[in-house]
Motif scaffolding. Structure first.
Motif, PDB file in Angstrom:
ATOM      1  N   ARG A 142       2.998  -1.894 -10.644  1.00 39.93           N
ATOM      2  CA  ARG A 142       4.830  -2.250 -10.776  1.00 39.93           C
ATOM      3  C   ARG A 142       5.412  -2.889  -9.737  1.00 39.93           C
ATOM      4  O   ARG A 142       6.557  -3.190 -10.026  1.00 39.93           O
ATOM      5  CB  ARG A 142       4.601   0.108  -9.655  1.00 39.93           C
ATOM      6  CG  ARG A 142       6.229   0.286  -9.659  1.00 39.93           C
ATOM      7  CD  ARG A 142       5.947   1.581  -9.491  1.00 39.93           C
ATOM      8  NE  ARG A 142       5.419   1.964  -8.086  1.00 39.93           N
ATOM      9  CZ  ARG A 142       3.947   2.584  -7.861  1.00 39.93           C
ATOM     10  NH1 ARG A 142       3.873   2.357  -9.045  1.00 39.93           N
ATOM     11  NH2 ARG A 142       3.708   2.222  -6.449  1.00 39.93           N
ATOM     12  N   VAL A 143       4.512  -3.722  -9.477  1.00 42.59           N
ATOM     13  CA  VAL A 143       5.088  -4.487  -8.285  1.00 42.59           C
ATOM     14  C   VAL A 143       5.232  -5.814  -9.454  1.00 42.59           C
ATOM     15  O   VAL A 143       6.420  -6.677  -9.201  1.00 42.59           O
ATOM     16  CB  VAL A 143       4.532  -4.999  -7.216  1.00 42.59           C
ATOM     17  CG1 VAL A 143       4.831  -6.120  -6.081  1.00 42.59           C
ATOM     18  CG2 VAL A 143       4.325  -3.864  -5.854  1.00 42.59           C
ATOM     19  N   LEU A 144       4.125  -6.100  -9.794  1.00 45.70           N
ATOM     20  CA  LEU A 144       4.807  -6.931 -10.546  1.00 45.70           C
ATOM     21  C   LEU A 144       5.153  -7.108 -11.400  1.00 45.70           C
ATOM     22  O   LEU A 144       6.139  -8.143 -12.212  1.00 45.70           O
ATOM     23  CB  LEU A 144       3.518  -7.486 -11.261  1.00 45.70           C
ATOM     24  CG  LEU A 144       2.333  -8.629 -10.330  1.00 45.70           C
ATOM     25  CD1 LEU A 144       0.595  -8.540 -11.145  1.00 45.70           C
ATOM     26  CD2 LEU A 144       3.370  -9.091  -9.247  1.00 45.70           C
ATOM     27  N   ALA A 145       5.597  -5.876 -12.315  1.00 47.61           N
ATOM     28  CA  ALA A 145       6.137  -5.620 -13.495  1.00 47.61           C
ATOM     29  C   ALA A 145       7.697  -5.537 -13.136  1.00 47.61           C
ATOM     30  O   ALA A 145       8.666  -6.272 -13.400  1.00 47.61           O
ATOM     31  CB  ALA A 145       5.951  -4.112 -14.351  1.00 47.61           C
ATOM     32  N   GLY A 187       3.057  -1.673  -3.204  1.00 48.68           N
ATOM     33  CA  GLY A 187       3.521  -0.917  -4.229  1.00 48.68           C
ATOM     34  C   GLY A 187       3.551   0.935  -3.149  1.00 48.68           C
ATOM     35  O   GLY A 187       4.172   1.809  -3.634  1.00 48.68           O
ATOM     36  N   ALA A 188       2.342   1.051  -2.622  1.00 56.15           N
ATOM     37  CA  ALA A 188       2.753   2.490  -2.456  1.00 56.15           C
ATOM     38  C   ALA A 188       3.588   2.876  -0.858  1.00 56.15           C
ATOM     39  O   ALA A 188       3.958   3.799  -1.490  1.00 56.15           O
ATOM     40  CB  ALA A 188       1.154   2.931  -1.237  1.00 56.15           C
ATOM     41  N   GLY A 189       3.886   2.124  -1.086  1.00 50.27           N
ATOM     42  CA  GLY A 189       5.467   2.212   0.013  1.00 50.27           C
ATOM     43  C   GLY A 189       6.011   1.807   0.243  1.00 50.27           C
ATOM     44  O   GLY A 189       7.871   2.475   0.925  1.00 50.27           O
ATOM     45  N   ILE A 190       7.013   0.864  -0.459  1.00 46.80           N
ATOM     46  CA  ILE A 190       8.282   0.434  -0.615  1.00 46.80           C
ATOM     47  C   ILE A 190       8.190   0.241  -1.871  1.00 46.80           C
ATOM     48  O   ILE A 190       9.745   0.742  -2.292  1.00 46.80           O
ATOM     49  CB  ILE A 190       8.056  -1.577   0.224  1.00 46.80           C
ATOM     50  CG1 ILE A 190       7.691  -1.250   1.688  1.00 46.80           C
ATOM     51  CG2 ILE A 190       9.179  -1.333  -0.352  1.00 46.80           C
ATOM     52  CD1 ILE A 190       8.233  -0.908   2.180  1.00 46.80           C
ATOM     53  N   ALA A 194      10.389   6.268  -7.460  1.00 46.89           N
ATOM     54  CA  ALA A 194      11.688   6.369  -7.849  1.00 46.89           C
ATOM     55  C   ALA A 194      12.270   5.901  -5.658  1.00 46.89           C
ATOM     56  O   ALA A 194      11.676   6.345  -5.333  1.00 46.89           O
ATOM     57  CB  ALA A 194      11.415   8.123  -7.358  1.00 46.89           C
ATOM     58  N   LYS A 195      13.071   5.701  -6.233  1.00 47.12           N
ATOM     59  CA  LYS A 195      13.735   5.018  -5.527  1.00 47.12           C
ATOM     60  C   LYS A 195      13.139   3.796  -3.857  1.00 47.12           C
ATOM     61  O   LYS A 195      13.055   4.193  -3.182  1.00 47.12           O
ATOM     62  CB  LYS A 195      14.894   6.386  -4.050  1.00 47.12           C
ATOM     63  CG  LYS A 195      15.311   7.290  -4.905  1.00 47.12           C
ATOM     64  CD  LYS A 195      15.677   8.634  -4.009  1.00 47.12           C
ATOM     65  CE  LYS A 195      16.464   9.365  -4.904  1.00 47.12           C
ATOM     66  NZ  LYS A 195      17.398  10.485  -3.414  1.00 47.12           N
ATOM     67  N   PRO A 196      12.443   2.954  -4.469  1.00 47.95           N
ATOM     68  CA  PRO A 196      11.934   2.541  -4.038  1.00 47.95           C
ATOM     69  C   PRO A 196      12.855   1.633  -2.863  1.00 47.95           C
ATOM     70  O   PRO A 196      14.186   1.369  -2.834  1.00 47.95           O
ATOM     71  CB  PRO A 196      12.458   0.608  -5.395  1.00 47.95           C
ATOM     72  CG  PRO A 196      12.882   0.973  -5.986  1.00 47.95           C
ATOM     73  CD  PRO A 196      13.064   2.735  -6.486  1.00 47.95           C
TER      74      PRO A 196
END
Length: 348
Positions: A142-145, A187-190, A194-196
């Motif tokens: 998710r972070v990299l995408a 990725g887990a906390g920030i 949904a709603k990053p």
């Protein structure tokens, strides 16, 4: 690509990362491995109590390898995805048989163990041995995408290959354990689905998804597919002492090797099974219907109808390797699927 991706992430980790997870103190290969397996498809908050209970009973690879399978399943019960427990147990036995009772510290040997894929092997090598290895779990994807604006469902090979290239390119040569934890924490906390919380992200100024308003679209979701529904009857059979009949499930398939209530396709089949197994006239069987429930698996829904029956002493079959009569309170000592455990706990 931003050259300071890792340094920025590490600076953020120093101030905001998770430094007090139980598998970090002490950070042994065994504890890291166990945590990584438990964290597959499960969030940290859910894993922590299971991890602590597990390492209290089975403190190292040798103890895990020597433990009876039922004990391993009982410690895992409720965490779900039980193939992880089965693979963990077998991997520990292989470590004893081939690696002197220790987890191997090279990628090929480690990734050859049951339940350890490329990303899990990378995470173990990075965090337990300080090796420069990339990881690509769901949080990292998710972070990299988002950061690179990578379109396409990550489950597609071409998309996954692109994300692996990026993951490797960003992995630093120093402080690999911290970096690995940092990108998972981000990725887990920030950078959540949904709603990053983009304003709190150390990378947001260069993030393509943030800049173009694509955080809701990336990573691309898996194409929707309706889950079919399967139906089963679970039999709550009790003897005169209030004990329940439990059966060990087959070594393959859903809940493989776990203990569960007997099942049948429908009430007619259930009546026939009970009649044959317990020497009762099928026409004399009067089940009591208990509240039905639905349990969701990743690929289908299981619609469960529990049917209860109290058996006379003459109709109680003897214990066998795959059959046991247990009081509901004692059943918790066995590995039970979570919905079966909840059903048993709900009984009067």
């Amino acid at each position: 690509m931003s050259d300071d991706f890792a340094p920025r992430l590490l600076r953020w980790f120093e101030a905001h990362g998770r430094h007090d997870l139980p598998w970090q103190h002490p950070r042994t290969p065994y504890r890291v491995w166990l945590s990584e397996i438990m964290l597959q498809q499960t969030q940290v908050a859910a894993v922590v109590p299971y991890f602590l209970r597990f390492v209290e009973k089975l403190q190292n690879t040798q103890m895990l390898a020597a433990a009876p399978q039922d004990d391993v399943y009982a410690l895992w019960s409720g965490l779900g995805y039980y193939s992880r427990a089965r693979n963990l147990h077998r991997a520990a036995q292989i470590c004893v048989e081939r690696h002197g009772g220790e987890l191997p510290d090279d990628f090929d040997s480690l990734s050859a163990l049951p339940g350890i894929g490329r990303s899990t092997a990378g995470a173990i090598l990075a965090q337990a041995f300080g090796r420069r290895c990339a990881i690509l779990d769901g949080n990292v994807k998710r972070v990299l995408a988002r950061f690179h604006g990578v379109e396409g469902w990550p489950g597609e090979k071409a998309t996954e290959n692109r994300l692996w290239q990026l993951a490797d390119a960003h992995t630093p040569h120093e402080r690999v354990a911290d970096y690995t934890q940092a990108i998972m924490d981000l990725g887990a906390g920030i950078c959540v689905r949904a709603k990053p919380r983009c304003g709190a992200c150390p990378l947001h100024t260069d993030c393509i998804a943030h800049r173009k308003g694509l955080t809701a679209a990336l990573p691309t979701r898996k194409p929707a597919k309706a889950r079919p529904t399967r139906r089963t009857v679970m039999l709550v059979l009790r003897d005169a002492h209030g004990r329940l009949l439990l059966e060990r499930r087959a070594p393959v398939g859903v809940w493989a090797g776990l203990w569960s209530l007997p099942e049948a396709a429908d009430e007619t089949a259930a009546r026939g099974d009970v009649a044959r197994a317990h020497g009762i006239d099928a026409n004399a069987i009067a089940f009591r219907a208990l509240p039905p429930f639905v349990h969701g698996f990743s690929h289908y829904l299981l619609d469960v109808t529990p049917l209860a029956l109290d058996l006379e002493p003459a109709n109680v079959v003897a214990d066998a390797p795959d059959k046991r009569w247990l009081r509901p309170s004692d059943a918790a000592a066995l590995g039970l699927p979570a919905p079966v455990r909840k059903l048993i706990e709900s009984l009067d």
